[in-house]
Design a protein around this motif. Structure first.
Motif, PDB file in Angstrom:
ATOM      1  N   ASP A  56     -31.465 -31.112   7.323  1.00 48.81           N
ATOM      2  CA  ASP A  56     -30.877 -29.793   7.118  1.00 48.81           C
ATOM      3  C   ASP A  56     -29.359 -29.909   7.147  1.00 48.81           C
ATOM      4  O   ASP A  56     -28.781 -30.101   8.225  1.00 48.81           O
ATOM      5  CB  ASP A  56     -31.361 -28.830   8.206  1.00 48.81           C
ATOM      6  N   SER A 108     -27.408 -27.701   9.705  1.00 47.36           N
ATOM      7  CA  SER A 108     -27.394 -28.094  11.123  1.00 47.36           C
ATOM      8  C   SER A 108     -26.435 -29.251  11.382  1.00 47.36           C
ATOM      9  O   SER A 108     -25.963 -29.420  12.504  1.00 47.36           O
ATOM     10  CB  SER A 108     -28.799 -28.456  11.599  1.00 47.36           C
ATOM     11  N   THR A 142     -22.505 -25.490  13.839  1.00 48.13           N
ATOM     12  CA  THR A 142     -23.286 -25.191  15.041  1.00 48.13           C
ATOM     13  C   THR A 142     -23.670 -23.709  15.036  1.00 48.13           C
ATOM     14  O   THR A 142     -23.072 -22.905  14.304  1.00 48.13           O
ATOM     15  CB  THR A 142     -22.464 -25.477  16.310  1.00 48.13           C
ATOM     16  N   ASP A 143     -24.622 -23.366  15.863  1.00 44.45           N
ATOM     17  CA  ASP A 143     -25.006 -21.957  15.988  1.00 44.45           C
ATOM     18  C   ASP A 143     -23.828 -21.123  16.489  1.00 44.45           C
ATOM     19  O   ASP A 143     -23.634 -19.986  16.061  1.00 44.45           O
ATOM     20  CB  ASP A 143     -26.196 -21.798  16.944  1.00 44.45           C
ATOM     21  N   SER A 145     -20.012 -23.235   6.079  1.00 44.95           N
ATOM     22  CA  SER A 145     -19.972 -24.622   6.543  1.00 44.95           C
ATOM     23  C   SER A 145     -19.268 -25.516   5.530  1.00 44.95           C
ATOM     24  O   SER A 145     -18.526 -26.426   5.907  1.00 44.95           O
ATOM     25  CB  SER A 145     -21.380 -25.143   6.846  1.00 44.95           C
TER      26      SER A 145
END
Length: 137
Positions: free
Chosen positions: A71, A74, A78-79, A101
């Motif tokens: 992915d 990911s 980051t979250d 991103s």
């Protein structure tokens, strides 16, 4: 307190063990993420997924170790970063987070096709403290 700390030690030991097992996947997953960031930013979601499948198939054919489900998002964000972007005005859907991103991991200026002006609002909010100057053509 001692019992709580000992439980925390078990969690850390499991995390270190899992990280050691996943270490072999880092180069392959990073190649997928770099390919994604370099080549698919201008395309819609469906074509992005097709490209991602092609990258994974190519790397599997070359026997590059990959995680169970590579992915790029990911790897690239980051979250916590995605939550910060949402707070700055970026929509929280998958494609918008992928775009964020790509933008934050690119060293060159990105071309933004933004008919709804959501990306522009996000960039203005994100870069407000850095003295962003806006020019319209």
């Amino acid at each position: 307190l001692v019992n709580a700390l000992s439980a925390n030690g078990v969690i850390w030991a499991e995390t270190v063990e899992r990280a050691g097992e996943e270490l072999i996947y880092i180069p392959g997953d990073t190649l997928v993420a770099c390919s994604f960031a370099s080549y698919v930013g201008v395309f819609p979601r469906q074509y992005r997924e097709e490209c991602l499948s092609g990258f994974v198939k190519f790397l599997n054919d070359k026997q590059v170790p990959l995680g169970p489900r590579p992915d790029p998002l990911s790897v690239l964000a980051t979250d916590a970063a995605m939550a910060a972007w949402a707070g700055q005005g970026l929509p929280s859907d998958r494609v918008s987070c992928e775009n964020g991103s790509i933008m934050t991991n690119s060293q060159r200026w990105c071309l933004i096709i933004d008919p709804q002006l959501q990306g522009i609002v996000w960039i203005k909010n994100k870069e407000a403290d850095n003295g962003l100057q806006i020019t319209r053509m």
